[in-house]
Design an enzyme around this catalytic site. Structure first.
Site, short mmCIF file in Angstrom:
data_model
loop_
_atom_site.label_atom_id
_atom_site.label_comp_id
_atom_site.label_asym_id
_atom_site.label_seq_id
_atom_site.Cartn_x
_atom_site.Cartn_y
_atom_site.Cartn_z
N HIS A 77 8.93 -42.83 -8.74
CA HIS A 77 9.75 -42.70 -9.85
C HIS A 77 9.32 -41.76 -11.01
CE1 HIS A 77 11.65 -46.44 -8.46
NE2 HIS A 77 12.15 -45.67 -7.55
C1 LIG Z 1 10.22 -41.33 -0.55
C2 LIG Z 1 11.26 -41.58 -1.85
C3 LIG Z 1 11.89 -42.63 -2.08
C4 LIG Z 1 12.73 -42.81 -3.12
N1 LIG Z 1 13.49 -43.86 -3.41
C5 LIG Z 1 14.35 -43.91 -4.51
C6 LIG Z 1 15.57 -45.07 -4.11
O1 LIG Z 1 15.58 -45.76 -3.37
N2 LIG Z 1 16.16 -45.07 -5.34
C7 LIG Z 1 16.38 -44.35 -6.31
O2 LIG Z 1 16.98 -44.30 -7.16
N3 LIG Z 1 15.31 -43.13 -6.11
C8 LIG Z 1 14.50 -43.21 -5.34
N4 LIG Z 1 13.40 -42.02 -5.20
C9 LIG Z 1 13.65 -41.09 -6.54
C10 LIG Z 1 14.80 -40.13 -6.33
O3 LIG Z 1 15.08 -39.84 -5.24
C11 LIG Z 1 14.57 -38.93 -7.57
O4 LIG Z 1 14.02 -39.48 -8.61
C12 LIG Z 1 15.65 -38.14 -7.47
O5 LIG Z 1 15.96 -37.48 -6.42
C13 LIG Z 1 15.15 -36.82 -8.72
O6 LIG Z 1 16.29 -35.96 -8.67
P1 LIG Z 1 15.96 -34.45 -9.13
O7 LIG Z 1 17.07 -33.63 -9.26
O8 LIG Z 1 15.08 -34.41 -10.26
O9 LIG Z 1 14.94 -33.93 -8.11
P2 LIG Z 1 15.14 -33.84 -6.35
O10 LIG Z 1 16.10 -34.76 -5.88
O11 LIG Z 1 13.50 -33.92 -5.96
O12 LIG Z 1 15.33 -32.20 -6.10
C14 LIG Z 1 14.83 -31.06 -6.58
C15 LIG Z 1 14.96 -29.97 -5.58
O13 LIG Z 1 14.64 -28.72 -5.92
C16 LIG Z 1 14.10 -28.30 -4.99
N5 LIG Z 1 13.19 -27.02 -5.48
C17 LIG Z 1 11.91 -27.22 -5.94
N6 LIG Z 1 11.38 -26.41 -6.21
C18 LIG Z 1 12.05 -25.20 -6.14
C19 LIG Z 1 11.89 -23.73 -6.41
N7 LIG Z 1 10.92 -23.11 -6.80
N8 LIG Z 1 13.08 -23.07 -5.76
C20 LIG Z 1 14.01 -23.52 -5.32
N9 LIG Z 1 14.27 -24.98 -5.02
C21 LIG Z 1 13.18 -25.70 -5.37
C22 LIG Z 1 13.49 -29.08 -4.19
O14 LIG Z 1 13.30 -28.75 -2.88
C23 LIG Z 1 14.66 -30.15 -4.16
O15 LIG Z 1 15.54 -30.01 -3.41
C24 LIG Z 1 12.74 -41.88 -4.22
C25 LIG Z 1 12.13 -40.81 -3.97
C26 LIG Z 1 11.22 -40.28 -2.97
C27 LIG Z 1 10.49 -39.19 -2.63
#
Ligand SMILES: Cc1cc2nc3c(=O)[nH]c(=O)nc-3n(C[C@H](O)[C@H](O)[C@H](O)COP(=O)(O)OP(=O)(O)OC[C@H]3O[C@@H](n4cnc5c(N)ncnc54)[C@H](O)[C@@H]3O)c2cc1C
Length: 624
Positions: free
Chosen positions: A551
């Protein structure tokens, strides 16, 4: 094949007797690649490229550019392309989402694979000690981002968390303000059985209970209840409660943000341009501090894309901060030390925090309650599951992980300070012998559906420790330095130690006793000097076997202008740079008490609503 699993040859110490290092493990992984290594998005694209795609004209100039197709980015791209006049480019560093992500019971198998960024933290001398001070931090690197590799749990946090954001000077982010944006995305499939006033039924994102719940998962929730925690919906009016977490799934298959928000429109909306395996390396900013595009690499070549309206960064807590810094937005001293010209001196990367937890309390299941199966049965179940039209059985669940509760460790507390979840362990005896190898291998290849032990985990959901993210001084484009500073503030030990005592008390419940479940009273390898059951022993576990709860937030803090640590205003615009926003989990000024995927989607809905309103207004007034 789109999907490549963990490299066992590299992960296994030579001659390791751990079952995940056996020849069977290699056979099992090859089977997974063969069955699930492809990508339905890729197959559809090949079909559509042949039949329909000419309608799309790509000139390298778009109204909006969205960087990162994760939980937030997919929502944003969907909402922006609802307006057919706006062209949107969505750039994702990882590949198309592989089929394996759809199987809930294989969710842990995704860690360490090619769709995981595989980050590690920096040592602080107080945590993660058994693994050299470094904890592993998986993060999704594929369409759907971490929503494609996570544990699928739909949890929102406490209402008071959002009210606190608003009180910190962020108008528009109180619970009252954000609730409609939670509801907007959500299509709750069990609305009648939960606190229905707090759930949506018309959104793109299906949310519901898994069709299959393991008996050990039920055991945990029943035990929590016997210990005085009411059954309830912790996403509803009262957070202190226990239940099986609802999941981002439908009919026993994961529905990631990519599946919910992008797949259905991918070939329908000709104003949506998607490039996967395209990593953005720089935000283009002119001398007047206007963001006007990005630079990205794809297939070894560098490209530029231009945005006539806005650039929106949604690369997640780690990569959004990294990208801002690479582009000259960040702490002056740090950027100058790396010879990066400073465009705007802001506290990017600071305020990094996470819910901290630890491993090592092992509940052994009796023969009666164990979910262990033989190698042959595991192979058969995976093959059969692949063939099923309507999915059923243990692989449609995620082992014991969804059995959860929110708890107040003291009666005088107004809100919960602990959350529990649980991990599966295929062979607890093997784990006890060599937890570090099992962590890096077995936990990344065996399904979460088959196990003989459970690791209940208590999470400190009000962490006091704060860390920071810095660019890698050896290679700023490489993995950043993640100084998370777990347990840096000793106060973080207090709720964890209270959580330990609560967990131990579960052994006396009927739920445990009737199933013959018990705590294994043997010490973990790095804590053998302490007697099992003493405070010293559990303190040792916490410091040695510290773990992330996934998280991570805070590196792109939203806050009023006077807040020296803030870089985003309440509409998620970067201070001092025009036409640039960061919309993802990194914006959280303080981590909410709960899991972060549903909140990241809400942040996207809330954030993109600001964007849409602003540009509708401008278009109406100025005829853009
Ligand atoms: C193993 C694991 C288990 C989890 N379990 C849960 C759960 O059960 N329930 C829950 O609520 N949350 C869970 N989480 C947390 C939750 O999934 C994340 O907090 C959430 O997905 C964050 O969303 P975001 O859009 O901020 O980032 P992300 O979903 O991580 O998306 C970021 C995206 O940007 C892309 N990216 C990064 N850098 C670049 C770049 N330079 N150029 C282009 N693309 C790029 C990445 O590849 C990724 O696809 C878990 C996370 C993990 C890793």
């Amino acid at each position: 094949m789109v999907w490549q699993p963990v490299n066992l040859t590299a992960a296994c110490p030579p001659g390791s007797p751990v079952s995940a290092c056996s020849s069977f493990a290699h056979v099992f992984l090859s089977l997974l690649v063969q069955l699930y290594g492809g990508s339905s998005d890729q197959r559809k694209q090949q079909l559509c490229d042949r039949e329909a795609e000419p309608a799309r004209r790509d000139h390298g100039e778009y109204d909006f550019i969205v960087v990162g197709a994760g939980a937030a980015g997919c929502v944003i791209a969907n909402r922006l392309t609802e307006n057919p006049k706006w062209n949107v480019l969505l750039l994702e560093a990882g590949p198309k989402e592989p089929d394996i992500t759809s199987v809930p019971g294989l969710s842990t198998v995704l860690q360490g694979s090619n769709i995981d960024w595989q980050y590690t933290t920096e040592p602080n001398g107080k945590s993660c000690l058994a693994s050299g001070g470094r904890c592993g931090w998986p993060r999704g690197r594929t369409m759907g981002g971490s929503s494609s590799i996570n544990s699928l749990g739909y949890v929102r946090g406490n209402m008071a968390d959002y009210d606190r954001w608003a009180l910190m000077g962020n108008e528009g982010w109180s619970y009252r303000d954000v609730l409609p944006f939670f509801l907007k995305s959500e299509r709750n499939l069990n609305k009648d059985s939960i606190d229905s006033d707090y759930h949506g039924a018309m959104g793109e994102q299906p949310v519901g209970w898994f069709p299959h719940v393991d008996d050990p998962a039920n055991m945990l929730v029943e035990a929590y209840n016997e210990r005085g925690i009411p059954f309830g919906d912790f996403n509803g009016a009262e957070q202190v409660s226990t239940m099986q977490i609802q999941a981002f799934q439908v009919d026993g298959e994961r529905v990631s943000a990519n599946k919910a928000f992008i797949s259905p429109i991918r070939h329908k909306r000709t104003n949506l341009f998607i490039k996967s395996e395209a990593e953005v390396t720089k935000i283009l900013i002119d001398k007047n501090h206007n963001a006007y595009g990005v630079e990205y690499t794809k297939d070894g070549k560098t490209y530029k894309a231009h945005a006539t309206k806005e650039v929106i960064i949604s690369a997640g807590t780690i990569n959004s901060a990294k990208l801002l810094m690479l582009s000259g937005i960040g702490p002056r001293e740090h950027l100058e030390s790396l010879n990066i010209p400073v465009i705007k001196d802001l506290a990017v990367g600071e305020n990094l925090h996470d819910h901290v937890s630890f491993n090592g309390m092992i509940v052994a299941l009796s023969n009666y309650s164990s979910r262990a199966v033989s190698n042959e049965e595991m192979i058969c179940s995976v093959k059969e599951f692949h063939k099923m039209k309507t999915k059923k059985g243990p692989l449609t669940g995620n082992g014991p992980v969804m059995s959860s509760l929110f708890l107040k460790t003291e009666p005088h507390l107004t809100y919960a300070d602990l959350q529990n979840q649980a991990n599966h362990i295929r062979d607890w005896k093997e784990f006890l012998r060599d937890p570090l190898t099992v962590e890096k291998t077995g936990n990344r290849i065996w399904p979460s559906a088959y196990y003989d032990g459970v690791i209940p985990r208590t999470m400190d959901i009000v962490p006091k420790s704060r860390g920071k993210l810095l660019l890698n001084e050896d290679d700023p484009h490489g993995p950043p330095r993640l100084h998370v500073n777990y347990l840096g503030d000793d106060r973080d030990l207090i709720p964890l130690m209270k959580g330990v005592r609560f967990l131990l008390s579960l052994e006396n419940t009927e739920a445990f006793k009737s199933r013959g479940a018990y705590y294994v009273r043997e010490q973990m390898p790095h804590c053998k000097q302490h007697e099992w059951g003493t405070d010293e022993y559990f303190l040792c576990l916490i410091k040695q076997y510290t773990t992330t709860t996934h998280h991570q937030v805070g590196t792109g803090k939203m806050g009023p202008k006077w807040d020296k640590k803030a870089l985003l205003d309440n509409k998620l615009r970067v201070y001092g740079i025009k036409w640039l926003r960061v919309i993802d989990a990194s914006m959280m000024p303080v981590l909410i008490r709960g899991n972060t995927c549903a909140p990241a989607m809400m942040i996207a809905e809330r954030g993109v609503d600001f964007v849409i309103k602003e540009w509708q207004h401008r278009t109406n007034n100025y005829c853009f």
